[in-house]
Design a protein around this motif. Structure first.
Motif, short mmCIF file in Angstrom:
data_model
loop_
_atom_site.label_atom_id
_atom_site.label_comp_id
_atom_site.label_asym_id
_atom_site.label_seq_id
_atom_site.Cartn_x
_atom_site.Cartn_y
_atom_site.Cartn_z
N ILE A 1 0.84 -1.21 0.00
CA ILE A 1 0.00 0.00 0.00
C ILE A 1 0.87 1.26 0.00
CG2 ILE A 1 -2.02 -1.12 1.02
CD1 ILE A 1 -1.40 0.22 3.68
N TYR A 2 1.83 1.26 -0.92
CA TYR A 2 2.73 2.41 -1.05
C TYR A 2 2.94 2.70 -2.53
CZ TYR A 2 6.70 5.56 -0.28
OH TYR A 2 7.52 6.65 -0.26
N SER A 3 2.59 3.91 -2.95
CA SER A 3 2.82 4.36 -4.31
C SER A 3 3.02 5.86 -4.27
CB SER A 3 1.64 3.99 -5.21
OG SER A 3 1.87 4.39 -6.55
N ASN A 4 4.30 6.27 -4.25
CA ASN A 4 4.65 7.68 -4.05
C ASN A 4 4.06 8.21 -2.75
OD1 ASN A 4 6.03 7.86 -6.55
ND2 ASN A 4 4.07 8.12 -7.62
N GLY A 5 4.06 7.38 -1.75
CA GLY A 5 3.49 7.71 -0.46
C GLY A 5 2.53 6.62 -0.03
N ILE A 6 2.16 6.62 1.24
CA ILE A 6 1.23 5.61 1.76
C ILE A 6 -0.16 5.83 1.17
CG2 ILE A 6 0.13 4.71 3.84
CD1 ILE A 6 2.63 5.45 5.36
N CYS A 7 -0.76 4.73 0.73
CA CYS A 7 -2.10 4.81 0.14
C CYS A 7 -3.15 4.80 1.25
CB CYS A 7 -2.33 3.63 -0.80
SG CYS A 7 -1.13 3.52 -2.14
N ARG A 8 -3.91 5.88 1.32
CA ARG A 8 -5.00 5.96 2.30
C ARG A 8 -6.32 5.54 1.68
NH1 ARG A 8 -1.94 5.95 6.76
NH2 ARG A 8 -0.40 7.64 6.72
N THR A 9 -6.43 5.69 0.38
CA THR A 9 -7.58 5.22 -0.39
C THR A 9 -7.07 4.56 -1.65
OG1 THR A 9 -7.81 7.30 -1.60
CG2 THR A 9 -9.05 7.09 0.47
N CYS A 10 -7.91 3.76 -2.29
CA CYS A 10 -7.48 3.12 -3.54
C CYS A 10 -8.72 2.77 -4.37
CB CYS A 10 -6.66 1.87 -3.27
SG CYS A 10 -5.86 1.24 -4.77
N ALA B 1 -4.52 -10.64 11.87
CA ALA B 1 -3.70 -9.43 11.83
C ALA B 1 -2.62 -9.54 12.89
CB ALA B 1 -4.56 -8.20 12.07
N PRO B 2 -1.34 -9.45 12.51
CA PRO B 2 -0.27 -9.49 13.53
C PRO B 2 -0.33 -8.31 14.49
CG PRO B 2 0.59 -9.96 11.34
CD PRO B 2 -0.80 -9.44 11.15
N THR B 3 -0.86 -7.16 14.02
CA THR B 3 -1.07 -5.98 14.88
C THR B 3 -2.38 -5.31 14.49
OG1 THR B 3 0.19 -4.57 13.36
CG2 THR B 3 1.42 -5.56 15.20
N ASP B 4 -2.87 -4.44 15.35
CA ASP B 4 -4.15 -3.75 15.09
C ASP B 4 -4.09 -2.87 13.85
OD1 ASP B 4 -5.73 -4.70 17.25
OD2 ASP B 4 -4.60 -3.41 18.62
N SER B 5 -2.91 -2.37 13.51
CA SER B 5 -2.80 -1.45 12.39
C SER B 5 -3.26 -2.06 11.08
CB SER B 5 -1.35 -0.98 12.24
OG SER B 5 -0.51 -2.07 11.90
N VAL B 6 -3.17 -3.37 10.94
CA VAL B 6 -3.55 -4.03 9.69
C VAL B 6 -5.04 -3.84 9.42
CG1 VAL B 6 -3.65 -6.21 8.44
CG2 VAL B 6 -1.69 -5.72 9.91
N LYS B 7 -5.86 -4.11 10.40
CA LYS B 7 -7.30 -3.94 10.21
C LYS B 7 -7.64 -2.47 9.97
CE LYS B 7 -11.85 -4.71 12.20
NZ LYS B 7 -12.67 -5.25 13.33
N ARG B 8 -7.00 -1.57 10.69
CA ARG B 8 -7.28 -0.14 10.51
C ARG B 8 -6.97 0.30 9.08
NH1 ARG B 8 -4.37 0.42 15.39
NH2 ARG B 8 -2.66 1.45 14.22
N ASN B 9 -5.82 -0.11 8.59
CA ASN B 9 -5.42 0.29 7.24
C ASN B 9 -6.31 -0.32 6.18
OD1 ASN B 9 -3.27 1.89 8.14
ND2 ASN B 9 -1.85 0.16 8.15
N MET B 10 -6.65 -1.59 6.33
CA MET B 10 -7.47 -2.26 5.32
C MET B 10 -8.89 -1.72 5.33
SD MET B 10 -6.06 -6.20 5.42
CE MET B 10 -6.47 -6.56 3.73
N SER B 11 -9.42 -1.44 6.50
CA SER B 11 -10.77 -0.87 6.59
C SER B 11 -10.81 0.53 6.01
CB SER B 11 -11.24 -0.86 8.04
OG SER B 11 -11.30 -2.18 8.56
N ALA B 12 -9.71 1.28 6.15
CA ALA B 12 -9.66 2.62 5.57
C ALA B 12 -9.62 2.54 4.04
CB ALA B 12 -8.44 3.37 6.10
N LEU B 13 -8.95 1.52 3.51
CA LEU B 13 -8.85 1.37 2.06
C LEU B 13 -10.17 0.89 1.45
CD1 LEU B 13 -5.33 -0.28 1.94
CD2 LEU B 13 -5.93 1.92 0.92
N ASP B 14 -10.88 0.02 2.16
CA ASP B 14 -12.16 -0.50 1.67
C ASP B 14 -13.03 -0.81 2.88
OD1 ASP B 14 -14.29 -2.17 0.60
OD2 ASP B 14 -13.03 -2.43 -1.19
#
Length: 817
Positions: free
Chosen positions: A427-436, A484-497
């Motif tokens: 989830i990185y393309s010229n910066g971290i992807c917050r949406t896709c 998810a090895p850490t909570d951040s995984v769910k947060r990031n994936m839920s933010a993307l979709d």
């Protein structure tokens, strides 16, 4: 022939569901071989069947005394052992004695599992033979493979010498794993070990009359009578029994094949076991080993789906399997190139295996991942049935199809990264992807230099959006749990979709197996500057550009040690005087390397949100304060100023953080003190979390299905192919033997020629030396002759002149007179 009706019972316990009795005859001189096989029977069986020992030694209390003195006990603890002493019999016909006691005694309703002394039995031998015996109502006898006769042999003449150091269990394990769990009809049964059904014995005409006399009753006769009754003798391709001390005879009554009848010779020449013979022989010659026997051992079987790149996923699977000793963990790897990641699939019984147990070349390769793939679907369904898979653990779908999520088995996805939602993985393309959305995905596919994108001619934003939709549909419809090895995984994936917010996420941090060790920091030593260590590979997403841009400022403050960064990094950073590079290292050497460096802190510079980070765990276990970017799992696991330090992923923040630590080293000391009490969760704790989640329960031994493999050789063309192959093998062996003889003769002649050549060279050398000396002598002689001639010429000239003068004087004197 008669037998005593009184049995000597040595151990207690019985099972009403047992349908066979194990029978071992023992004759004079076979006592030690008997004890060996008797021990195998008790310790390698999985069915607590009664054991019937037919005592043919004609010595009172001989066999019971042997058993008691040997102290042999059953591993399952509940076998009944009976000893039937034979009072009159023909001592060389133990089969007749055993059948007589069986058919006329208390075990007549039981099937007979016959085994002779000297046979070495592998694990679950009894269950495997029994399963084959009851696979078809027509089956009368089931035999294992054994290298005592061409009809039953597994190993060829070239492989047998290689197996001297191999035990029976190893060869059997290889045969079980490579076999297709099938059986084939053969003319007879293996007289050293076979299973015969009680109902088949009852269908044999005149058996009672023969048993009464014991004359004419042989294995060959019995096999023919079985066929005459319309029943079958079969051999299984997934059970191998050995022989004590590799004795090719072991009293089995089998031969080298010279006395086979025409039918038996025809079967031996075109044997349907050729494929398993070849596969096992090749594996033994390659020294391949298989760690487990899926479907046979009483353990649940889990299938790990992954790529073959190594890295963190490989480490996690290895860690998991090393700690999950109560389950079998098979691995299905996609194998490909840097452009096509799924050329073929390789299946391993364990991640530690050196060779796969199955390999499939895909007719339609999988570039990155497929939404659906008919061939892949059939392969994975076959794996599930053939190897008794209970659960599927997906670590990566690179090179795989989404069909791996639709098997009908309990399935979980371990989110080591963000693939396949993100085709670039991180989830990185010229910066971290917050949406896709589709527009951003299209730009990513056009501009991203990820290997998964740039080499894939089939990828498109529309196709990947479809893959995402199918991926999320399967997660929901198949009730797949996301780990998810850490909570951040769910947060990031839920933010993307937002659909990920409805998924069943469970946080299970990775475990670690490494000895905790507090290292002495450099600032307390004699170093002029602080030392920072950067663990792991350095790529752009791992902070390579961030480090390179910050080096001018950092080099004034600290020395930097790059450990495991890879060879390519040296082209970017090797010119900087403050950078020391250890491009590669063995994981076991990490404690020593860190101890030698004695770093003050560790730098982790990832500019993408890591899902866990083993390198962070390693720094904390060794008491090295981590200085990390405030992203992903770093932000979840590091409390600023408590167990590490966080900074924004940019040059200014990095340099400022390092400057602050150099100015106030007491901050590092405070964190180091806190880390001295740090304890990382173990691999066992991690595996226990997965066990509770999967809830697979206990598994039965020998629960595999028969005849799942498609390449079973039951068709006439396949038989012809194997007959031809067998002939080629024999022709090759003859050719090889002839070649060996010619080669030996050639070597002898070559040796003779070499000796002659050496003698010739010595003579030629001596001749050349003498010729050189002779030529030199000739030159010197010529010079001498010339000198003599010169002297000669000079002497006669001088003498001549003087003689002339004298002559003239003499003539003058004479004339005056």
């Amino acid at each position: 022939m008669t037998a005593s009706l009184k049995g000597t019972k040595l151990t207690a316990g019985a099972d009403d569901k047992i349908r066979h009795v194990v029978c071992i005859p023992v004759r004079p001189g076979e006592e030690q071989a008997f004890l060996h096989t008797f021990s195998c029977v008790l310790n390698q069986n999985v069915i607590a069947a009664p054991v019937l020992v037919v005592d043919m030694t004609c010595e009172e209390d001989k066999v019971p005394g042997l058993i008691r003195s040997a102290g042999i006990s059953s591993s399952n603890g509940h076998n009944d052992v009976f000893i039937e002493k034979v009072s009159h019999c023909k001592l060389d016909n133990e089969l007749a004695c055993a059948l007589s006691i069986h058919c006329n005694g208390k075990f007549s309703a039981y099937d007979l599992l016959f085994v002779k002394p000297g046979i070495e039995l592998p694990y679950a031998w009894d269950a495997r033979l029994g399963k084959v015996a009851y696979s078809d109502p027509l089956v009368a006898t089931a035999s294992p493979m054994c290298d005592s006769s061409p009809l039953f042999s597994l190993l060829d003449s070239q492989t047998l010498p290689v197996t001297r150091q191999h035990i029976t269990d190893d060869i059997d394990r290889t045969a079980y794993c490579l076999g297709h769990r099938v059986y084939y009809e053969i003319p007879g049964f293996f007289e050293g070990c076979f299973y015969i059904r009680a109902d088949a014995l009852k269908e044999i005409n005149n058996l009672d009359e023969l048993l009464a006399t014991g004359k004419g009753l042989s294995g060959t006769w019995l096999a023919k009578r079985i066929r005459a009754a319309g029943r079958l003798n079969v051999i299984c391709d997934h059970l191998y029994v050995g022989r004590l001390n590799n004795d090719s005879r072991t009293g089995t009554g089998q031969t080298d094949g010279n006395d086979l009848d025409d039918v038996e010779k025809a079967v031996a020449d075109g044997h349907l076991l050729t494929y398993i013979r070849y596969a096992v022989g090749e594996s033994i010659r390659k020294e391949a080993c298989f760690s487990s026997m899926p479907g046979l051992e009483p353990k649940p079987v889990q299938l790990h789906i992954m790529h073959s790149w190594g890295g963190g996923i490989e480490k996690w699977v290895r860690d998991y399997t090393s700690a999950a000793e109560d389950s079998i963990n098979m691995v299905l790897k996609s194998v490909g190139s840097s452009r096509v990641f799924g050329h073929k699939l390789s299946l391993f019984t364990d991640i530690s295996d050196t060779y796969p147990v199955r390999t499939w070349d895909l007719s339609i390769p999988i570039y990155s991942s497929s939404i659906a793939h008919l061939e892949y679907q059939r392969i994975i369904q076959r794996i599930i049935r053939e190897f008794s898979i209970d659960a599927v653990l997906v670590s990566s779908l690179v090179g795989h199809s989404l069909d791996a999520l639709n098997t009908g088995k309990k399935t979980i996805i371990i989110c080591h990264d963000y693939y396949p939602f993100c085709p670039a993985i991180n989830i990185y393309s010229n910066g971290i992807c917050r949406t896709c959305d589709e527009q951003r995905l299209n730009r990513c596919i056009s501009e991203n230099h990820s290997d998964l994108i740039k080499g894939n001619p089939t990828i498109s934003d529309e196709g990947w959006m479809t893959l995402r939709d199918r991926y999320l549909q399967l997660i929901e419809s198949q009730a797949i749990t996301m780990i998810a090895p850490t909570d951040s995984v769910k947060r990031n994936m839920s933010a993307l979709d937002s659909r990920f917010s409805r998924a069943d996420f469970t946080v299970i941090p990775h475990g670690l197996s490494i000895e905790k060790r507090d290292l002495e920091p450099a600032i307390t030593s004699k170093h002029q500057k602080m030392r920072a260590v950067v663990l792991g590979q350095l790529k752009p997403v791992k902070g390579l550009d961030l480090l390179r841009n910050s080096l001018p400022e950092l080099c004034e403050l600290i020395d930097i040690y790059l450990v495991g960064c890879g060879d390519a990094v040296s082209t970017f950073l090797d010119d900087d005087s403050c950078v020391r590079i250890i491009a590669e290292y063995d994981y076991g050497d990490l404690p020593r390397i860190l101890e030698e460096i004695s770093p003050d802190f560790g730098l982790l510079l990832s500019v993408w949100p890591e899902t866990f980070s083993y390198t962070l765990s390693e720094l904390m276990v060794f008491g090295i304060p981590p200085v990390v970017t405030s992203l992903g799992s770093f932000a979840d696991r590091v409390k600023n100023g408590v167990n590490g330090f966080l900074f924004e992923p940019n040059k200014e923040a990095l340099v400022e953080s390092v400057q602050a630590l150099v100015k106030k080293p007491e901050k590092l000391e405070a964190v180091r003190k806190n880390l001295s009490d740090y304890s990382h969760r173990s691999l066992r704790e991690m595996v226990d979390d997965y066990r509770r989640l999967l809830q697979l329960g206990k598994a039965e031994a020998a629960r595999y299905e028969l005849c799942i493999g498609t390449d079973i050789g039951l068709t006439e063309p396949y038989i012809r192919l194997h007959k031809s192959y067998n002939k080629l093998i024999k022709a090759y062996e003859r050719t090889y033997q002839a070649y060996d003889r010619v080669h030996q003769a050639y070597k002898q002649r070559t040796n003779g020629y070499n000796q002659l050549q050496q003698a010739f060279e010595q003579l030629q050398k001596a001749y050349t030396s003498k010729e050189s000396n002779l030529e030199k002598a000739r030159g010197e002689l010529k010079k001498a002759r010339e000198e003599i001639q010169r002297i000669h010429d000079s002497f006669y000239w001088k003498v001549g002149q003087r003689t002339q003068k004298v002559g003239r004087l003499v003539r003058g004197i004479i004339e005056k007179k």
